[in-house]
Design an enzyme around this catalytic site. Structure first.
Site, PDB file in Angstrom:
ATOM      1  N   LYS A   1       0.806  -1.167   0.110  1.00  0.00           N
ATOM      2  CA  LYS A   1      -0.224  -0.053  -0.077  1.00  0.00           C
ATOM      3  C   LYS A   1       1.001   1.201   0.013  1.00  0.00           C
ATOM      4  CE  LYS A   1      -3.619  -2.282   2.178  1.00  0.00           C
ATOM      5  NZ  LYS A   1      -4.286  -2.916   3.536  1.00  0.00           N
TER       6      LYS A   1
ATOM      7  N   GLN B   1      -4.751  -1.581   9.683  1.00  0.00           N
ATOM      8  CA  GLN B   1      -4.554  -3.095   8.926  1.00  0.00           C
ATOM      9  C   GLN B   1      -5.041  -4.161   9.731  1.00  0.00           C
ATOM     10  OE1 GLN B   1      -3.269  -3.477   5.813  1.00  0.00           O
ATOM     11  NE2 GLN B   1      -3.665  -5.355   6.194  1.00  0.00           N
TER      12      GLN B   1
ATOM     13  N   ASP C   1     -10.969   2.452   4.369  1.00  0.00           N
ATOM     14  CA  ASP C   1     -11.191   1.117   4.121  1.00  0.00           C
ATOM     15  C   ASP C   1     -12.786   0.861   4.038  1.00  0.00           C
ATOM     16  OD1 ASP C   1      -9.119  -0.537   4.353  1.00  0.00           O
ATOM     17  OD2 ASP C   1      -9.157  -0.511   6.700  1.00  0.00           O
TER      18      ASP C   1
END
Ligand code: NAP
Length: 289
Positions: A53, A97, A120
């Site tokens: 990422k 994460q 997200d």
């Protein structure tokens, strides 16, 4: 029939190329898109995902800041970090994460993220909008990447029968909502570990998505001839031919490529699309700010 390979890397490259102009426009206004990534603990796979990422951010000129916390970090410290990032006007996206170390309340922490920075797409505000059929907000990255890849490949969605294997908060459930939403207009069935006779339900699918985490679960006789098959699974399987002793496998048995019309590979299918949609969400968030 040999299935066309749904090349997620090529599709992701196209998505990224459309972002370049938007990022440039933001920068000319003095706004540098900025993604904050929180990683807790030492999970090796999570480290690989975070570094992929961050590489994408670097490639695109998006600023990224990583916050690495020890696995036994206190709840208060974690909450304080999220609150600090929420209040920081130079941060446009916050990603926590997954998975967090066992015992940590991942859903509770997600709820603390400012919904406008929830790149997200897991905050109840953003998932709630999706339930309302509003697909113009911050959407979960893996499902929106799958939809983008299907559209890019020219797969017929309207009126198609879609079967999604898996009902997780991260992939299966939001993807099912997106496929059924106006605009996609598929007719969707969701199957899971308690579903009886999964194979016969899957055999009805024009679009079949496997998001389980079970290597090779979907066999050729589960698949209708000519179906479009999306393999979301990322599984490490022992492989003595590799120096590291393992290789990656999806949830779909490779023999399915002889039955499907299109099949996304693992790796190189859904994974790059997930990252491309994270970049898209971060840019959208910066534009809204
Ligand atoms: P998850 O939260 O563990 O959910 C798995 C789902 O599969 C559950 O709904 C479960 O049913 C269902 N399931 C388990 N065994 C089954 C079986 N034998 N038959 C039918 N359904 C079964 O996993 P996830 O987070 O959705 O991830 C799924 C896979 O996708 C994993 O391999 C993950 O690594 C991968 N993934 C890839 C990406 C990417 O970007 N490439 C992103 C996210 C996830 P129940 O609900 O009944 O337990």
């Amino acid at each position: 029939m040999v299935a066309e390979r749904l090349d997620g890397r090529a599709c992701a490259a196209e998505v990224e190329s459309t972002l370049a102009a938007r990022i440039m426009a933001l920068k000319t206004k003095g706004v540098e898109p900025h993604l904050a990534v929180i990683i807790v603990g030492e999970d090796p796979a999570s480290k690989v995902y975070v570094s992929a990422k961050q590489s994408a951010c670097e490639r695109l000129g998006i600023k990224s800041t990583k916050y690495s916390l020890v696995s036994d970090v206190g709840k208060e410290e974690l909450i304080k970090l999220v609150q600090t990032l929420n209040a920081d006007i130079d941060v446009h996206g916050i990603l926590i994460q997954s998975p967090l170390p066992s015992g940590m309340d991942e859903i509770g922490l997600t709820e603390l993220v400012d919904p406008s920075k929830d790149v997200d797409g897991f905050h109840p505000h953003n998932l709630g909008r999706l339930v309302q059929g509003r697909t113009d907000g911050l959407l979960p990255c893996t499902p929106s990447g799958i939809i983008r890849m299907l559209e890019w490949a020219g797969a017929k969605l309207a009126g198609a029968r879609a079967v999604v294997i898996g009902r997780s908060r991260v992939v299966g459930m939001p993807l099912s909502l997106m496929l059924a939403a106006r605009g996609c207009d598929a007719t969707v069935s969701i199957v899971h570990s308690k579903t009886e006779d999964i194979a016969s339900i899957c055999r009805d699918a024009d679009i079949l998505v496997a998001a389980v985490g079970s290597p090779g679960l979907v066999k050729s006789d589960w698949v209708k001839s000519g179906a479009v098959v999306i393999d979301v699974g990322v599984n490490r399987i022992p492989d003595s031919n590799k120096e590291r002793g393992w290789s990656l496998a999806g949830d779909v048995d490779p023999e399915v490529s002889e039955k499907a019309s299109m099949l996304s590979p693992v790796p190189g299918g859904v994974g790059p699309m997930t990252i491309a949609m994270l970049m898209t969400n971060t840019v959208s968030s910066a534009e809204q700010y």
